[in-house]
Design a protein around this motif. Structure first.
Motif, PDB file in Angstrom:
ATOM      1  N   VAL A 142      56.632   2.622  50.788  1.00 22.36           N
ATOM      2  CA  VAL A 142      55.533   1.946  51.485  1.00 22.36           C
ATOM      3  C   VAL A 142      54.276   1.991  50.631  1.00 22.36           C
ATOM      4  O   VAL A 142      53.582   0.980  50.446  1.00 22.36           O
ATOM      5  CB  VAL A 142      55.273   2.605  52.854  1.00 22.36           C
ATOM      6  N   MET A 143      53.983   3.164  50.082  1.00 24.36           N
ATOM      7  CA  MET A 143      52.808   3.307  49.222  1.00 24.36           C
ATOM      8  C   MET A 143      52.915   2.414  47.995  1.00 24.36           C
ATOM      9  O   MET A 143      51.963   1.717  47.630  1.00 24.36           O
ATOM     10  CB  MET A 143      52.656   4.766  48.776  1.00 24.36           C
TER      11      MET A 143
ATOM     12  N   ARG B 275      42.022  -0.652  50.267  1.00 24.86           N
ATOM     13  CA  ARG B 275      41.517  -0.493  51.617  1.00 24.86           C
ATOM     14  C   ARG B 275      42.073   0.735  52.328  1.00 24.86           C
ATOM     15  O   ARG B 275      41.496   1.212  53.285  1.00 24.86           O
ATOM     16  CB  ARG B 275      41.848  -1.740  52.451  1.00 24.86           C
ATOM     17  N   THR B 276      43.228   1.232  51.896  1.00 25.04           N
ATOM     18  CA  THR B 276      43.950   2.230  52.676  1.00 25.04           C
ATOM     19  C   THR B 276      44.215   3.503  51.891  1.00 25.04           C
ATOM     20  O   THR B 276      44.660   3.461  50.747  1.00 25.04           O
ATOM     21  CB  THR B 276      45.291   1.644  53.152  1.00 25.04           C
ATOM     22  N   ASP B 277      43.967   4.645  52.534  1.00 26.40           N
ATOM     23  CA  ASP B 277      44.334   5.954  52.002  1.00 26.40           C
ATOM     24  C   ASP B 277      45.550   6.464  52.769  1.00 26.40           C
ATOM     25  O   ASP B 277      45.809   6.040  53.896  1.00 26.40           O
ATOM     26  CB  ASP B 277      43.173   6.947  52.169  1.00 26.40           C
ATOM     27  N   PHE B 278      46.269   7.405  52.130  1.00 24.73           N
ATOM     28  CA  PHE B 278      47.479   7.947  52.746  1.00 24.73           C
ATOM     29  C   PHE B 278      47.418   9.462  52.824  1.00 24.73           C
ATOM     30  O   PHE B 278      47.081  10.136  51.844  1.00 24.73           O
ATOM     31  CB  PHE B 278      48.719   7.548  51.933  1.00 24.73           C
ATOM     32  N   LEU B 279      47.743   9.989  53.998  1.00 28.42           N
ATOM     33  CA  LEU B 279      47.923  11.418  54.190  1.00 28.42           C
ATOM     34  C   LEU B 279      49.392  11.630  54.517  1.00 28.42           C
ATOM     35  O   LEU B 279      49.866  11.199  55.570  1.00 28.42           O
ATOM     36  CB  LEU B 279      47.035  11.934  55.331  1.00 28.42           C
TER      37      LEU B 279
ATOM     38  N   ARG C 235      55.162  14.982  43.726  1.00 24.49           N
ATOM     39  CA  ARG C 235      54.553  14.369  42.543  1.00 24.49           C
ATOM     40  C   ARG C 235      54.374  12.862  42.727  1.00 24.49           C
ATOM     41  O   ARG C 235      53.327  12.298  42.410  1.00 24.49           O
ATOM     42  CB  ARG C 235      55.410  14.662  41.319  1.00 24.49           C
ATOM     43  N   ASP C 236      55.414  12.203  43.268  1.00 24.02           N
ATOM     44  CA  ASP C 236      55.329  10.755  43.485  1.00 24.02           C
ATOM     45  C   ASP C 236      54.223  10.415  44.491  1.00 24.02           C
ATOM     46  O   ASP C 236      53.534   9.403  44.345  1.00 24.02           O
ATOM     47  CB  ASP C 236      56.674  10.216  43.994  1.00 24.02           C
ATOM     48  N   ALA C 237      54.079  11.253  45.512  1.00 25.01           N
ATOM     49  CA  ALA C 237      53.046  11.012  46.518  1.00 25.01           C
ATOM     50  C   ALA C 237      51.656  11.117  45.889  1.00 25.01           C
ATOM     51  O   ALA C 237      50.782  10.281  46.138  1.00 25.01           O
ATOM     52  CB  ALA C 237      53.191  11.997  47.665  1.00 25.01           C
ATOM     53  N   LEU C 238      51.452  12.138  45.077  1.00 23.64           N
ATOM     54  CA  LEU C 238      50.154  12.320  44.428  1.00 23.64           C
ATOM     55  C   LEU C 238      49.871  11.189  43.448  1.00 23.64           C
ATOM     56  O   LEU C 238      48.755  10.675  43.381  1.00 23.64           O
ATOM     57  CB  LEU C 238      50.108  13.673  43.716  1.00 23.64           C
ATOM     58  N   HIS C 239      50.886  10.787  42.678  1.00 25.16           N
ATOM     59  CA  HIS C 239      50.713   9.686  41.737  1.00 25.16           C
ATOM     60  C   HIS C 239      50.442   8.374  42.469  1.00 25.16           C
ATOM     61  O   HIS C 239      49.780   7.478  41.938  1.00 25.16           O
ATOM     62  CB  HIS C 239      51.960   9.536  40.863  1.00 25.16           C
TER      63      HIS C 239
ATOM     64  N   GLY D  85      48.652   8.089  45.072  1.00 22.96           N
ATOM     65  CA  GLY D  85      47.298   8.081  45.604  1.00 22.96           C
ATOM     66  C   GLY D  85      47.119   8.781  46.927  1.00 22.96           C
ATOM     67  O   GLY D  85      46.094   8.596  47.591  1.00 22.96           O
ATOM     68  N   ALA D  86      48.085   9.593  47.345  1.00 22.79           N
ATOM     69  CA  ALA D  86      47.935  10.328  48.599  1.00 22.79           C
ATOM     70  C   ALA D  86      46.756  11.294  48.512  1.00 22.79           C
ATOM     71  O   ALA D  86      46.583  11.975  47.496  1.00 22.79           O
ATOM     72  CB  ALA D  86      49.214  11.101  48.913  1.00 22.79           C
ATOM     73  N   VAL D  87      45.955  11.367  49.564  1.00 19.79           N
ATOM     74  CA  VAL D  87      44.812  12.264  49.550  1.00 19.79           C
ATOM     75  C   VAL D  87      45.237  13.704  49.820  1.00 19.79           C
ATOM     76  O   VAL D  87      44.529  14.643  49.443  1.00 19.79           O
ATOM     77  CB  VAL D  87      43.739  11.833  50.572  1.00 19.79           C
ATOM     78  N   HIS D  88      46.387  13.883  50.494  1.00 26.36           N
ATOM     79  CA  HIS D  88      46.901  15.229  50.727  1.00 26.36           C
ATOM     80  C   HIS D  88      48.348  15.136  51.197  1.00 26.36           C
ATOM     81  O   HIS D  88      48.844  14.046  51.494  1.00 26.36           O
ATOM     82  CB  HIS D  88      46.047  15.981  51.744  1.00 26.36           C
ATOM     83  N   TYR D  89      49.027  16.294  51.274  1.00 24.52           N
ATOM     84  CA  TYR D  89      50.452  16.350  51.585  1.00 24.52           C
ATOM     85  C   TYR D  89      50.672  17.547  52.491  1.00 24.52           C
ATOM     86  O   TYR D  89      50.570  18.691  52.058  1.00 24.52           O
ATOM     87  CB  TYR D  89      51.215  16.521  50.258  1.00 24.52           C
TER      88      TYR D  89
END
Length: 227
Positions: free
Chosen positions: A65-66, A79-83, A95-99, A101-105
């Motif tokens: 989705v990201m 427009r959108t951030d992801f937590l 690692r994939d989530a951080l790459h 652009g996730a703001v946190h996990y």
């Protein structure tokens, strides 16, 4: 208002997260989705500020989705951030989530207070990012610290997470600003202790100090929850 979309395949979890978000001042839930396809459609339809995104979805991963959104037009993507909220503990996924652009996990299971804390930090960080003008290295460090707080919240020596939550809860529940004495009385800690924790919350950006000037004597320190 910070507009939030909840995407989780577990109906009960999604309901709990929605109720928590809606209980926080300054937040509103624009929708709930239980699949990757529905989540992506609602992101494009509602343009939320923040998505609480599960990684394990029945039709595709949250990472996909990201990636789909980030591969879209620059205007749509920014427009959108992801937590990320998930039970997936694979370091490659982190690692994939951080790459992406996730703001946190956040790893399930976790207390709802952890999600509330992260949302409040996000609100403070977003407010700072919406201001204009130049920034200093200290401002940048603080901003990244709010979005991705290190383990143990990097509390100053002598402070504990439990008492931070206690004092924060008192301030959060107040109708207006409080003095250190007010907080001490309501929390059961000493005035000196309350003052230390209030100063920490101010430094953390979740509370602010206001000076009340009377007719005589020193001004009174008053604290207000702003996260």
């Amino acid at each position: 208002m910070i507009r939030v979309l909840v995407v989780d395949d577990d109906v009960r979890v999604a309901r709990n997260h929605r109720e928590l978000v809606e209980s926080l001042p300054g937040f509103t839930v624009v929708g709930v989705a239980h699949t990757a396809a529905a989540g992506l459609a609602q992101i494009r339809g509602h343009r939320p500020d923040l998505v609480l995104l599960d990684l394990h979805l029945p039709d595709a991963s949250g990472i996909s989705v990201m990636r789909t959104l980030r591969a879209a037009t620059a205007d749509e993507a920014r427009r959108t951030d992801f937590l990320m909220i998930t039970a997936v503990r694979d370091i490659a996924q982190v690692r994939d989530a951080l790459h992406g652009g996730a703001v946190h996990y956040l790893l399930k299971p976790f207390p709802l207070s952890a999600l509330r804390d992260q949302l409040e930090r996000y609100a403070v960080a977003r407010r700072q990012m919406d201001t204009e003008g130049e920034t200093t290295q200290q401002d940048v460090d603080r901003l990244f610290g709010l979005l991705r707080p290190p383990g143990g919240r990097s509390l100053p020596k002598g402070l504990t997470a439990a008492t931070v939550d206690l004092v924060a809860g008192v301030l959060r529940a107040a109708d207006g600003d409080l003095s250190a004495s007010d907080v001490a009385e309501r929390s059961g800690v000493s005035r000196v202790t309350a003052r230390r924790y209030l100063e920490h919350l101010c430094a953390d950006g979740r509370a602010e100090l206001r000076m009340r000037y009377g007719s005589a004597g020193r001004p009174e320190h008053r604290y207000r929850w702003v996260a």
